[in-house]
Write an enzyme that holds these catalytic residues in place. Structure first.
Site, mmCIF file in Angstrom:
data_model
loop_
_atom_site.group_PDB
_atom_site.id
_atom_site.type_symbol
_atom_site.label_atom_id
_atom_site.label_comp_id
_atom_site.label_asym_id
_atom_site.label_seq_id
_atom_site.Cartn_x
_atom_site.Cartn_y
_atom_site.Cartn_z
ATOM 1 N N GLY B 37 0.806 -1.222 0.000
ATOM 2 C CA GLY B 37 0.000 0.000 0.000
ATOM 3 C C GLY B 37 0.832 1.261 0.000
ATOM 4 O O GLY B 37 0.332 2.344 -0.300
ATOM 5 N N HIS B 38 2.105 1.124 0.328
ATOM 6 C CA HIS B 38 2.934 2.318 0.509
ATOM 7 C C HIS B 38 4.221 2.180 -0.294
ATOM 8 O O HIS B 38 5.258 1.849 0.276
ATOM 9 C CB HIS B 38 3.234 2.508 1.994
ATOM 10 C CG HIS B 38 3.739 3.875 2.352
ATOM 11 N ND1 HIS B 38 5.033 4.287 2.170
ATOM 12 C CD2 HIS B 38 3.100 4.927 2.894
ATOM 13 C CE1 HIS B 38 5.183 5.527 2.594
ATOM 14 N NE2 HIS B 38 4.037 5.949 3.039
ATOM 15 N N PHE B 39 4.215 2.386 -1.640
ATOM 16 C CA PHE B 39 3.036 2.650 -2.446
ATOM 17 C C PHE B 39 2.975 1.589 -3.531
ATOM 18 O O PHE B 39 4.022 0.993 -3.856
ATOM 19 C CB PHE B 39 3.142 4.033 -3.075
ATOM 20 C CG PHE B 39 3.116 5.155 -2.068
ATOM 21 C CD1 PHE B 39 1.900 5.619 -1.568
ATOM 22 C CD2 PHE B 39 4.298 5.725 -1.608
ATOM 23 C CE1 PHE B 39 1.884 6.669 -0.652
ATOM 24 C CE2 PHE B 39 4.269 6.758 -0.684
ATOM 25 C CZ PHE B 39 3.060 7.228 -0.197
ATOM 26 N N LEU B 44 8.124 2.348 -0.443
ATOM 27 C CA LEU B 44 8.873 3.305 0.388
ATOM 28 C C LEU B 44 8.583 3.030 1.851
ATOM 29 O O LEU B 44 7.441 2.717 2.223
ATOM 30 C CB LEU B 44 8.452 4.743 0.070
ATOM 31 C CG LEU B 44 8.879 5.338 -1.260
ATOM 32 C CD1 LEU B 44 8.291 6.733 -1.411
ATOM 33 C CD2 LEU B 44 10.405 5.388 -1.352
#
Lengths: 93, 157
Positions: B37-39, B44
């Site tokens: 989800g990140h990203f 990251l």
């Protein structure tokens, strides 16, 4: 030179985002100004730095919780300032 | 470093009681659900997890300095700066220095670097309290597994 109260009131106003004119020597930090225990740590840190002392918060809290000392003795600002003056005097003695 | 388990420190490499300073190392994992989800497609390390990494290094520092007499709980983050991006596989050098010892609280300055390059830094405040029942032994165990072993002053196990 600012008085102890003026310095403490400025710290509380800035740290706790409370309007400076609402802070008086008779104000109770918790009951009147709504400062909670965690927010008070920020204030204690700023006071420790400003006066070069170490507020004995753990001892005070214990004394209040044990019913030995009313909370007003430490958390009404004029009393808090008197304690700060005592700690400063003890440091320089 | 196991992000999903909030295990942010791989190893404590130095603990200097006199200087009130601790150094730790970690490596950002190559894979983690966090990166999904990140990203998406551009992994990251989240800033909140970098902050947690600095907090854990600071926490072990305070535990060492008080010899496991109290548990530090994060209660404030000030002046947090994130200076560059960190991705999977990055080696992290984390340092924490206690800058103030108050009564019932402590303040640290922590920073993370990777390959000599500054990643982030912050000033962190911790409330220090007696251990909840049983936690002291677990924290001593966990700290020892990371390489931080100091004599304790009390035992609540």
């Amino acid at each position: 030179m600012a008085s102890t109260f003026e310095t403490v009131a400025d710290i509380i106003a800035e740290t706790a985002d409370i309007p400076r004119d609402q802070i008086t020597p008779e104000s109770h930090a918790i009951d009147d100004l709504g400062i909670d225990s965690l927010a008070f740590l920020d204030i204690a840190f700023a006071i420790d730095k400003a006066f070069g002392i170490k507020l004995p918060l753990e001892t005070w809290t214990q004394e209040v919780n044990d019913g030995k000392v009313p909370a007003d003795q430490y958390f009404v600002l004029k009393n808090l300032c008197a304690r700060i003056d005592d700690l400063v005097a003890a440091k320089t003695a | 470093m196991r992000l999903e388990y909030f295990q942010m420190i791989d190893r404590v490499v130095a603990f200097d009681e006199a200087a009130a300073r601790l150094e730790a190392h970690s490596t950002v994992p190559e894979d983690s659900p966090v990166f999904e989800g990140h990203f998406p497609g551009h992994p990251l390390m989240p800033g909140v997890l970098l902050t947690e990494t600095m907090a854990q290094a600071s926490g072990y520092l305070i535990l060492g300095l008080c010899r496991f007499s109290h548990m530090p709980f994060l209660c404030g983050v000030e002046k947090a700066k994130f200076r560059t991006f960190v991705g999977p596989g990055a080696p992290l050098a984390i340092t924490a220095t206690r800058i103030h010892e108050g009564s019932g609280y402590a303040v640290t300055k922590a920073r993370i670097a990777s390959g000599g390059k500054a990643i982030c830094d912050a000033e962190l405040m911790f409330r220090t309290m007696p251990f909840p029942e049983g936690l002291g032994a677990r924290m001593r165990e966990q700290a020892a597994s990371l390489g931080l072993e100091v004599e304790d002053v009390q035992n609540d196990a």
